[in-house]
Scaffold this motif. Structure first.
Motif, PDB file in Angstrom:
ATOM      1  N   VAL A 368       0.851  -1.194   0.000  1.00 17.40           N
ATOM      2  CA  VAL A 368       0.000   0.000   0.000  1.00 17.40           C
ATOM      3  C   VAL A 368       0.882   1.237   0.000  1.00 17.40           C
ATOM      4  N   ALA A 369       0.724   2.060  -1.058  1.00 16.55           N
ATOM      5  CA  ALA A 369       1.483   3.303  -1.232  1.00 16.55           C
ATOM      6  C   ALA A 369       2.984   3.061  -1.287  1.00 16.55           C
ATOM      7  N   ARG A 370       3.425   1.835  -1.566  1.00 13.29           N
ATOM      8  CA  ARG A 370       4.851   1.522  -1.618  1.00 13.29           C
ATOM      9  C   ARG A 370       5.143   0.630  -2.831  1.00 13.29           C
ATOM     10  N   PRO A 371       5.101   1.175  -4.040  1.00 12.03           N
ATOM     11  CA  PRO A 371       5.385   0.337  -5.203  1.00 12.03           C
ATOM     12  C   PRO A 371       6.841  -0.102  -5.243  1.00 12.03           C
ATOM     13  N   ALA A 372       7.067  -1.310  -5.743  1.00 16.07           N
ATOM     14  CA  ALA A 372       8.423  -1.834  -5.894  1.00 16.07           C
ATOM     15  C   ALA A 372       8.998  -1.388  -7.237  1.00 16.07           C
ATOM     16  N   LEU A 373      10.296  -1.693  -7.444  1.00 11.15           N
ATOM     17  CA  LEU A 373      10.972  -1.242  -8.659  1.00 11.15           C
ATOM     18  C   LEU A 373      10.301  -1.800  -9.905  1.00 11.15           C
ATOM     19  N   HIS A 374       9.952  -3.093  -9.880  1.00 14.13           N
ATOM     20  CA  HIS A 374       9.330  -3.669 -11.070  1.00 14.13           C
ATOM     21  C   HIS A 374       7.948  -3.056 -11.300  1.00 14.13           C
ATOM     22  N   GLU A 375       7.301  -2.591 -10.232  1.00  8.68           N
ATOM     23  CA  GLU A 375       5.990  -1.950 -10.394  1.00  8.68           C
ATOM     24  C   GLU A 375       6.123  -0.550 -11.000  1.00  8.68           C
ATOM     25  N   LEU A 376       7.240   0.120 -10.732  1.00  8.12           N
ATOM     26  CA  LEU A 376       7.496   1.385 -11.424  1.00  8.12           C
ATOM     27  C   LEU A 376       7.708   1.145 -12.915  1.00  8.12           C
ATOM     28  N   ALA A 377       8.431   0.073 -13.237  1.00 13.21           N
ATOM     29  CA  ALA A 377       8.604  -0.268 -14.653  1.00 13.21           C
ATOM     30  C   ALA A 377       7.268  -0.621 -15.281  1.00 13.21           C
ATOM     31  N   GLN A 378       6.425  -1.353 -14.529  1.00 12.52           N
ATOM     32  CA  GLN A 378       5.096  -1.669 -15.032  1.00 12.52           C
ATOM     33  C   GLN A 378       4.269  -0.404 -15.249  1.00 12.52           C
ATOM     34  N   ALA A 379       4.391   0.555 -14.329  1.00 10.35           N
ATOM     35  CA  ALA A 379       3.638   1.799 -14.460  1.00 10.35           C
ATOM     36  C   ALA A 379       4.046   2.552 -15.720  1.00 10.35           C
ATOM     37  N   ALA A 380       5.356   2.553 -16.013  1.00 15.87           N
ATOM     38  CA  ALA A 380       5.807   3.182 -17.251  1.00 15.87           C
ATOM     39  C   ALA A 380       5.195   2.465 -18.458  1.00 15.87           C
ATOM     40  N   GLY A 381       5.130   1.132 -18.362  1.00 23.64           N
ATOM     41  CA  GLY A 381       4.505   0.379 -19.449  1.00 23.64           C
ATOM     42  C   GLY A 381       3.020   0.654 -19.573  1.00 23.64           C
ATOM     43  N   LEU A 382       2.318   0.807 -18.434  1.00 27.49           N
ATOM     44  CA  LEU A 382       0.890   1.104 -18.470  1.00 27.49           C
ATOM     45  C   LEU A 382       0.648   2.468 -19.116  1.00 27.49           C
ATOM     46  N   ARG A 383       1.481   3.445 -18.761  1.00 30.24           N
ATOM     47  CA  ARG A 383       1.313   4.783 -19.346  1.00 30.24           C
ATOM     48  C   ARG A 383       1.518   4.731 -20.858  1.00 30.24           C
ATOM     49  N   GLN A 384       2.519   3.961 -21.286  1.00 30.32           N
ATOM     50  CA  GLN A 384       2.774   3.852 -22.724  1.00 30.32           C
ATOM     51  C   GLN A 384       1.690   3.043 -23.433  1.00 30.32           C
ATOM     52  N   ALA A 385       1.039   2.130 -22.693  1.00 31.60           N
ATOM     53  CA  ALA A 385       0.013   1.284 -23.315  1.00 31.60           C
ATOM     54  C   ALA A 385      -1.287   2.034 -23.577  1.00 31.60           C
TER      55      ALA A 385
END
Length: 633
Positions: A368-385
């Protein structure tokens, strides 16, 4: 500390601030009274009534000044940024540095599960600095200096922005804004003394000697207020900055970015100083780095070397000297470093609709409110998707309402036609028509995990509407989710989330930072939520009962309450949400763990169920990162 422990710590810091302020006010009033006694001794007139009236007058002056300053900040974070002379970053910046900044902020907003904050730049500041301001995540604004944009590489900028997001999520931001108003109150007497002294100084009329004495006494008392204000800011801020650094590392799961930003502050001549911003002293406790020069014991931030060593224990002062020499010859260029280091975000794919997410309740609580490194990479992918055309629409004030409403439309043509008529009646035919077009083009094709990020990215544009427009829009969302038809559990909860965020955006000062209710006080509401989600997620009554029992056993000691599907369906939750949001942090922590067990009793959830969990947690102000299969292929 996890999110819930940070929330509890924020409550303790608020109480600490109140006690400090009470002590400062008592000392100031005592000094004012001493000044009155001094003046009375010269005039030969002394009365306890005079002391009482003087004390009340001083207290009233400080209280009125504090309330006035807080009232001037009622618009939240954006008003503080604009008051300092910052300019807002466009939704689609042409400048590459601003575009990179916006991309980084969008990624961290998506990864942390909170609305995208408004974004500002202090374009005349060469120092490396930033701050987050606002009363709640729904009215947050992040301001970054031009020096930070220009001189930090992407990892370093990400570390700084993650540091500011930690202030947003940990409850520091609201305390920071309140400190501006409250500390203004205890420093106002100094200004009153200066002005009174300016009026009476140099005049030789009879009786002005006492007036000069009174003005000097007021100035001395006010100067003590200034002393206490600096001391309180230093005491509250220093430890909090260490915690924010640690939280930023939790966000990015790497120390080099944040440490690199701190090294550049320490190694560059401009450092983190603010040279041109208006009111820099007022916001000094909110900044990423020390914004003003001053005595070390009034410093609002720990020493830079100490902050760097917390991230890199082996770093020595000699390393700073080498960096100063290198940057003295060639100033760092963040964009050039990105190219040299290959720091552009990787493109990642979306999971299949049938993918399962493996979740453990304790792990989800930690997330909760603490994303991990791979989740930041996923977030970048979600924004690009997100389709660029759809992204361009959701960040425009004139189109964002239609995009959000499109997410709530029914898939059946006859139901959608009725919803279009409802929207047209309330918001006009153009908005209704655009909502239907967006739903037709993207509604069915939009992956479930992109719906929450889309709402998040559109929030700054939505907040640019007038409070009256937002009220009408909120009423339209309410009408859609309560319209009898094919409303799904997800769209109902998403609609409620939009309503909550709009209400908070209209009245940010009224948002409660954290509740204080115990689980026993909201037992009925917890049972209702567990039963509703178990019923909505399982067609088989036996499976629904098992899901409910799994959640209830995790939440309550002793015999679990009986499972009763809500007779009113989803709308039975309408009255439960506000009460559940009043839970104390420890209670919310237990509730989130119970929700995980109820929705995924076997430890696995479909992506759609994981997104439902995220929306429910967001309504309860416990933002979850996107819950996707890891790694993403």
């Amino acid at each position: 500390m996890n999110f819930f422990e940070h929330q509890a710590a924020a409550r303790r810091r608020s109480r600490q601030l109140m006690w400090m302020l009470a002590g400062a006010v008592a000392c100031i009033i005592a000094l004012v009274d001493m000044g009155v006694l001094l003046v009375a001794g010269f005039s030969g007139v002394l009365s306890w009534r005079v002391l009482v009236l003087t004390s009340l007058a001083a207290l009233a002056t400080m209280a009125v000044a504090a309330l006035w300053r807080l009232s001037s900040l009622r618009e939240g974070g954006a008003s503080i940024a604009l008051g300092m002379g910052a300019e807002e970053v466009d939704a689609a910046p042409v400048d590459s540095a601003r575009r990179r900044l916006r991309n980084v902020v969008e990624e961290i907003a998506i990864a942390s599960g909170v609305p995208m904050p408004r974004l500002f730049v202090l374009s005349s500041e060469d120092g490396i600095n930033a701050f987050a301001a606002g009363y709640a995540p729904t009215d947050a604004a992040i301001t970054v200096t031009a020096g930070a944009m220009r001189q930090l590489n992407r990892d370093e900028l990400q570390g700084v922005i993650a540091h500011e997001f930690s202030h947003i999520l940990n409850g520091d931001m609201r305390l920071n804004v309140r400190m501006i108003g409250l500390l203004f109150g205890i420093t106002v007497l100094a200004e009153c003394g200066r002005k009174a002294l300016h009026v009476v100084r140099g005049r030789g009329r009879s009786g002005l000697g006492l007036a000069v004495l009174a003005a000097l006494a007021l100035l001395v008392a006010g100067s003590v207020g200034l002393f206490f204000a600096k001391l309180i800011k230093a005491a509250i801020s220093r430890q909090r900055e260490f915690l924010a650094d640690a939280s930023a590392v939790q966000f990015t799961r790497q120390t080099s970015g944040l440490a690199g930003a701190l090294k550049k502050i320490a190694g560059l001549p401009t450092g983190s100083r603010l040279s041109h911003a208006q009111g820099a002293e007022e916001v000094s406790h909110m900044l990423f780095g020390e914004g003003l020069d001053g005595l070390d014991w009034f410093a609002t931030h720990p020493p830079l070397l100490a902050r760097i060593r917390m991230l890199e224990p082996g770093f020595r002062e000699g390393g700073l000297r080498a960096l100063r020499e290198r940057w003295g010859q060639v100033s760092p260029d963040g964009l050039a470093e990105d190219l040299a280091l290959g720091l552009a975000p990787d493109t990642v794919g979306l999971p299949a609709a049938s993918s399962q997410v493996l979740l453990q309740p304790s792990q989800v609580v930690t997330q909760v409110a603490r994303p991990a490194l791979h989740e930041l990479a996923q977030a970048a992918g979600l924004r690009q998707a997100i389709d660029p055309q759809l992204h361009a629409l959701v960040v425009q004030p004139q189109a964002v309402q239609a995009v959000i409403l499109a997410l709530l439309l029914d898939g059946a043509p006859e139901r959608r036609a009725a919803q279009q008529a409802l929207i047209a009646q309330r918001l006009g035919a153009p908005v209704a028509g655009q909502a239907v077009r967006v739903h037709r083009v993207w509604g069915q094709a939009l992956h479930p995990v992109l719906r929450l990020p889309l709402v998040s990215l559109g929030f700054p544009a939505l907040r640019q509407h007038t409070p009256e427009d937002l009220q009408v829009f909120s009423a339209t969302v309410d009408a859609l989710i309560h319209d009898q038809g094919g409303m799904t559990t997800f769209t109902y909860c998403l609609g409620w989330l939009v309503r909550v965020q709009l209400r908070e955006a209209r009245r940010p000062r009224m948002v409660r930072q954290h509740g204080a209710l115990a689980l026993s006080a909201v037992r009925a509401e917890c049972v209702l939520l567990l039963a509703t989600l178990a019923h909505a997620g399982h067609e088989d009554p036996i499976q629904a009962q098992r899901a409910f029992r799994a959640g209830a056993q995790a939440l309550f000691t002793g015999a679990a309450p009986p499972y009763r599907p809500p007779s009113a369906g989803l709308h039975a939750l309408d009255g439960a949400w506000p009460r559940l949001d009043e839970l104390a942090p420890a209670g919310k922590q237990q509730l989130v763990a119970a929700l995980v067990r109820a929705i995924g009793q076997d430890g696995r959830m479909a992506v759609e169920e994981a997104e439902l969990l995220r929306v429910v947690c967001a309504i309860l102000h416990c933002p979850l990162p996107p819950q996707l299969p890891s790694p993403i292929a």
